[in-house]
Motif scaffolding. Structure first.
Motif, PDB file in Angstrom:
ATOM      1  N   GLY A  99       0.808  -1.214   0.000  1.00 58.84           N
ATOM      2  CA  GLY A  99       0.000   0.000   0.000  1.00 58.84           C
ATOM      3  C   GLY A  99       0.843   1.266   0.000  1.00 58.84           C
ATOM      4  N   ILE A 100       1.899   1.283   0.795  1.00 56.39           N
ATOM      5  CA  ILE A 100       2.765   2.468   0.872  1.00 56.39           C
ATOM      6  C   ILE A 100       3.470   2.717  -0.460  1.00 56.39           C
ATOM      7  N   VAL A 101       3.908   1.660  -1.126  1.00 57.17           N
ATOM      8  CA  VAL A 101       4.536   1.808  -2.443  1.00 57.17           C
ATOM      9  C   VAL A 101       3.555   2.456  -3.424  1.00 57.17           C
ATOM     10  N   GLY A 102       2.291   2.012  -3.380  1.00 53.61           N
ATOM     11  CA  GLY A 102       1.278   2.609  -4.244  1.00 53.61           C
ATOM     12  C   GLY A 102       1.052   4.083  -3.945  1.00 53.61           C
ATOM     13  N   CYS A 103       1.024   4.440  -2.670  1.00 55.14           N
ATOM     14  CA  CYS A 103       0.831   5.841  -2.271  1.00 55.14           C
ATOM     15  C   CYS A 103       1.982   6.730  -2.744  1.00 55.14           C
ATOM     16  N   TRP A 111       4.355  10.765  -7.495  1.00 54.45           N
ATOM     17  CA  TRP A 111       5.257  11.043  -8.606  1.00 54.45           C
ATOM     18  C   TRP A 111       4.642  10.682  -9.962  1.00 54.45           C
ATOM     19  N   GLY A 112       3.396  10.246  -9.958  1.00 57.22           N
ATOM     20  CA  GLY A 112       2.777   9.814 -11.205  1.00 57.22           C
ATOM     21  C   GLY A 112       2.169  10.953 -12.004  1.00 57.22           C
ATOM     22  N   GLY A 122       1.632  12.339 -16.540  1.00 54.67           N
ATOM     23  CA  GLY A 122       1.870  12.084 -17.951  1.00 54.67           C
ATOM     24  C   GLY A 122       0.890  11.102 -18.563  1.00 54.67           C
ATOM     25  N   ASP A 123       0.881  11.043 -19.877  1.00 58.13           N
ATOM     26  CA  ASP A 123      -0.062  10.210 -20.614  1.00 58.13           C
ATOM     27  C   ASP A 123       0.123   8.727 -20.332  1.00 58.13           C
ATOM     28  N   ILE A 124       1.373   8.275 -20.236  1.00 53.10           N
ATOM     29  CA  ILE A 124       1.627   6.850 -19.988  1.00 53.10           C
ATOM     30  C   ILE A 124       1.094   6.462 -18.612  1.00 53.10           C
ATOM     31  N   TYR A 125       1.283   7.325 -17.647  1.00 48.83           N
ATOM     32  CA  TYR A 125       0.789   7.050 -16.290  1.00 48.83           C
ATOM     33  C   TYR A 125      -0.727   6.988 -16.277  1.00 48.83           C
ATOM     34  N   VAL A 126      -1.373   7.970 -16.905  1.00 45.84           N
ATOM     35  CA  VAL A 126      -2.834   8.031 -16.896  1.00 45.84           C
ATOM     36  C   VAL A 126      -3.447   6.871 -17.672  1.00 45.84           C
ATOM     37  N   THR A 127      -2.789   6.473 -18.758  1.00 43.02           N
ATOM     38  CA  THR A 127      -3.349   5.434 -19.623  1.00 43.02           C
ATOM     39  C   THR A 127      -3.065   4.025 -19.117  1.00 43.02           C
ATOM     40  N   TYR A 128      -1.845   3.793 -18.590  1.00 46.45           N
ATOM     41  CA  TYR A 128      -1.446   2.428 -18.244  1.00 46.45           C
ATOM     42  C   TYR A 128      -1.024   2.256 -16.778  1.00 46.45           C
ATOM     43  N   LEU A 129      -0.097   3.100 -16.324  1.00 44.99           N
ATOM     44  CA  LEU A 129       0.522   2.864 -15.017  1.00 44.99           C
ATOM     45  C   LEU A 129      -0.433   3.066 -13.850  1.00 44.99           C
ATOM     46  N   ILE A 130      -1.489   3.833 -14.047  1.00 44.00           N
ATOM     47  CA  ILE A 130      -2.455   4.027 -12.967  1.00 44.00           C
ATOM     48  C   ILE A 130      -3.066   2.698 -12.533  1.00 44.00           C
ATOM     49  N   PHE A 131      -3.169   1.753 -13.467  1.00 41.48           N
ATOM     50  CA  PHE A 131      -3.733   0.452 -13.139  1.00 41.48           C
ATOM     51  C   PHE A 131      -2.772  -0.379 -12.288  1.00 41.48           C
ATOM     52  N   VAL A 132      -1.479  -0.185 -12.496  1.00 42.53           N
ATOM     53  CA  VAL A 132      -0.488  -0.855 -11.650  1.00 42.53           C
ATOM     54  C   VAL A 132      -0.540  -0.278 -10.234  1.00 42.53           C
ATOM     55  N   VAL A 133      -0.682   1.035 -10.153  1.00 42.59           N
ATOM     56  CA  VAL A 133      -0.750   1.706  -8.850  1.00 42.59           C
ATOM     57  C   VAL A 133      -1.962   1.231  -8.053  1.00 42.59           C
ATOM     58  N   VAL A 134      -3.127   1.207  -8.687  1.00 38.17           N
ATOM     59  CA  VAL A 134      -4.333   0.799  -7.950  1.00 38.17           C
ATOM     60  C   VAL A 134      -4.299  -0.696  -7.631  1.00 38.17           C
ATOM     61  N   ALA A 135      -3.554  -1.475  -8.429  1.00 34.51           N
ATOM     62  CA  ALA A 135      -3.389  -2.899  -8.101  1.00 34.51           C
ATOM     63  C   ALA A 135      -2.595  -3.054  -6.809  1.00 34.51           C
ATOM     64  N   LEU A 136      -1.577  -2.214  -6.626  1.00 34.77           N
ATOM     65  CA  LEU A 136      -0.812  -2.220  -5.383  1.00 34.77           C
ATOM     66  C   LEU A 136      -1.694  -1.805  -4.208  1.00 34.77           C
ATOM     67  N   LEU A 137      -2.487  -0.758  -4.409  1.00 39.92           N
ATOM     68  CA  LEU A 137      -3.378  -0.298  -3.348  1.00 39.92           C
ATOM     69  C   LEU A 137      -4.430  -1.357  -3.015  1.00 39.92           C
ATOM     70  N   GLY A 138      -4.986  -1.979  -4.042  1.00 35.95           N
ATOM     71  CA  GLY A 138      -5.998  -3.004  -3.816  1.00 35.95           C
ATOM     72  C   GLY A 138      -5.445  -4.209  -3.088  1.00 35.95           C
ATOM     73  N   MET A 140      -4.120  11.268  -1.354  1.00 40.20           N
ATOM     74  CA  MET A 140      -3.884   9.854  -1.635  1.00 40.20           C
ATOM     75  C   MET A 140      -2.480   9.432  -1.200  1.00 40.20           C
ATOM     76  N   THR A 141      -1.542  10.353  -1.221  1.00 35.62           N
ATOM     77  CA  THR A 141      -0.167  10.013  -0.837  1.00 35.62           C
ATOM     78  C   THR A 141       0.024  10.036   0.673  1.00 35.62           C
ATOM     79  N   TYR A 142      -0.270  11.179   1.283  1.00 34.71           N
ATOM     80  CA  TYR A 142       0.084  11.375   2.691  1.00 34.71           C
ATOM     81  C   TYR A 142      -0.982  10.855   3.666  1.00 34.71           C
ATOM     82  N   ALA A 143      -2.255  11.097   3.381  1.00 32.39           N
ATOM     83  CA  ALA A 143      -3.303  10.667   4.306  1.00 32.39           C
ATOM     84  C   ALA A 143      -3.456   9.145   4.314  1.00 32.39           C
TER      85      ALA A 143
END
Length: 468
Positions: free
Chosen positions: A335-339, A344-345, A347-363, A427-430
């Protein structure tokens, strides 16, 4: 029921595996709450801010009212759910009667929260709207609390075995994840936009939210019926050796003298805060910070809960080998890695693809943390199941009150809509700070050797005493 039949039922509970039907029915028992909670935390602020055009602070106040009502209701329900009242309705079971009352409250109030104010007009004062929605929110939250506490309190009563309790907790969490996935699938189907359209949430979507609410609630009602018809409470007569030995009550003052109660309370509160802040502000982060379209409010949370569902599967096995504390820390790290990644996320690549990796970590992190925190709470109860609902009520009181205050403060300090990075920082600090606090409390909690041994020794003594 004869003494021999009682003995056979007890020995079965202690020595045998639980039927698959019990696991399935228990998992179905919280689905109605889960689908309502997924909508409540994921879309309440979005609905009131973007559809009904309430201010950030007004929407936050309504959510706070709900959380405070829930917080007050949980110890009340927990206390009375532990009592054996000589009442006709209690023949259904002291847990199940509260479950039934709560289910009715949820069914008759939740749809009104996501519908236009009945009888209100455009010129109707804002305070009238606030009072109108507050009434339904308070009743809904009381019902939600009654279902939650009675359902949780059944875990240590269904079985005394630690591994079976862990499995029930995992199934409960898995059902929660499945219910949330179902909600987001329905929401995606209703909110999706045609290809190439840049549609966002607006007041025109008010009818779509009603469709979402009624669709998922119908499914939840069916699941509640399955639970109610298949789960039986073990009815034990008063003034018997069985009730004296197997249902040892913890006096209220003794409970509050236990230092671990407060540490476990911090663990459970922080875990729920991590989960709920993620649910509440993920949608606003997607819309306000990343500028994503309406369908993303369903698609991205859907990806997060699919990851949660997958992560929940091996938790029981991991816990068995490394223990609850290490398992909790593992979920916290994910969870902390996702936060941190969210901060630092861009750009287009983050919004299109990497956001799904981030939420997978959070989930994955939220699933592991929540299962482990529930296990730790169950350990605190041990064999004192007659105080189980009250202890769960205390945990839930801390959880709901803290969540409500935190969310309202976050909304209150969001004064400028030009600060598009506000929800990114939330989403990061709280959320990251919440799970970090929980991890600290887990490390401090001392391993009690008596937890597992106490369960086994008192279980054996119940069987031996009854046989003799």
């Amino acid at each position: 029921m004869s003494s021999k039949e009682k003995l056979n039922e007890i020995v079965f509970t202690v020595r045998k595996k639980l039927p698959l039907k019990i696991y399935f029915a228990y998992g179905m028992g919280h689905v109605l709450n889960d689908v309502c909670a997924a909508i409540w935390f994921s879309y309440l602020l979005v609905y009131f801010q973007l559809v009904l055009k309430f201010s950030n602070n007004q929407a936050g106040v309504l959510l706070l009212i709900g959380q405070v009502a829930d917080a007050v209701a949980t110890p009340f329900v927990g206390y009375h759910s532990d009592k054996d009242y000589d009442c006709f309705f209690y023949r259904f079971g002291k847990r199940k009667i509260w479950y039934f009352i709560g289910t009715i409250c949820v069914i008759v109030t939740f749809p009104f929260i996501f519908s236009p104010c009945v009888g209100c007009r455009t010129q109707t004062a804002t305070v009238v709207h606030m009072v109108y929605y507050s009434i339904f929110i308070i009743i809904f939250q009381f019902g939600w609390a009654a279902v939650q506490i009675s359902h949780m309190a059944l875990i240590p009563e269904i079985t005394p075995r630690e591994n079976q309790r862990t499995k029930l907790a995992a199934i409960r969490n898995g059902a929660t994840v499945f219910a949330s996935i179902f909600v987001y699938l329905v929401a995606w189907g209703v909110l999706r936009v045609t290809e190439g359209t840049e549609s966002t949430i607006s007041p025109d979507d008010i009818g779509k939210f009603r469709v979402i609410v009624w669709s998922v609630m119908c499914f939840g009602i069916v699941c509640s019926i399955i639970f109610f018809l298949n789960i039986r409470e073990l009815k034990i007569q008063k003034n018997t050796a069985l009730s004296e030995e197997s249902m040892k009550k913890s006096k209220t003052m003794d409970i509050f003298k236990n230092v671990n109660l407060y540490l476990v309370g911090v663990v459970y509160m922080s875990s729920r805060l991590f989960l709920n802040l993620t649910q509440v502000f993920l949608s606003l982060y997607l819309v306000e910070t990343l500028g994503m379209v309406a369908s993303a409010l369903a698609l991205v949370p859907l990806a997060m809960y699919i990851a949660s569902f997958i992560a929940a599967i091996p938790v029981g096995m991991i816990t068995k080998h490394v223990g609850r504390k290490v398992t909790y820390i593992l979920g916290a790290v994910l969870g902390i890695v996702g936060c941190i990644w969210i901060h630092w996320g861009y750009g287009d690549i983050y919004v299109t693809y990497l956001i799904f990796v981030v939420v997978a970590l959070l989930g994955s992190g939220t699933a592991i943390v929540m299962i482990s925190s529930l296990d730790i709470t169950t350990d605190l109860i041990g064999t004192k199941t007659n105080s189980g609902a009250f202890i769960y009520g205390i945990m839930s009181f801390l959880d709901k009150l803290t969540n409500g205050i935190a969310i309202e403060l976050i909304q209150y300090f969001h004064g400028s809509k030009t600060n598009i990075n506000y929800y990114r920082d939330v989403m990061t600090y709280a959320t990251g700070g919440a799970v970090l606090l929980g991890s600290t409390a887990v490390i401090i909690i001392k391993n009690r050797k008596s937890y597992k041994e106490e369960n086994q020794e008192e279980t054996d003594s119940r069987v031996i005493h009854t046989i003799t």
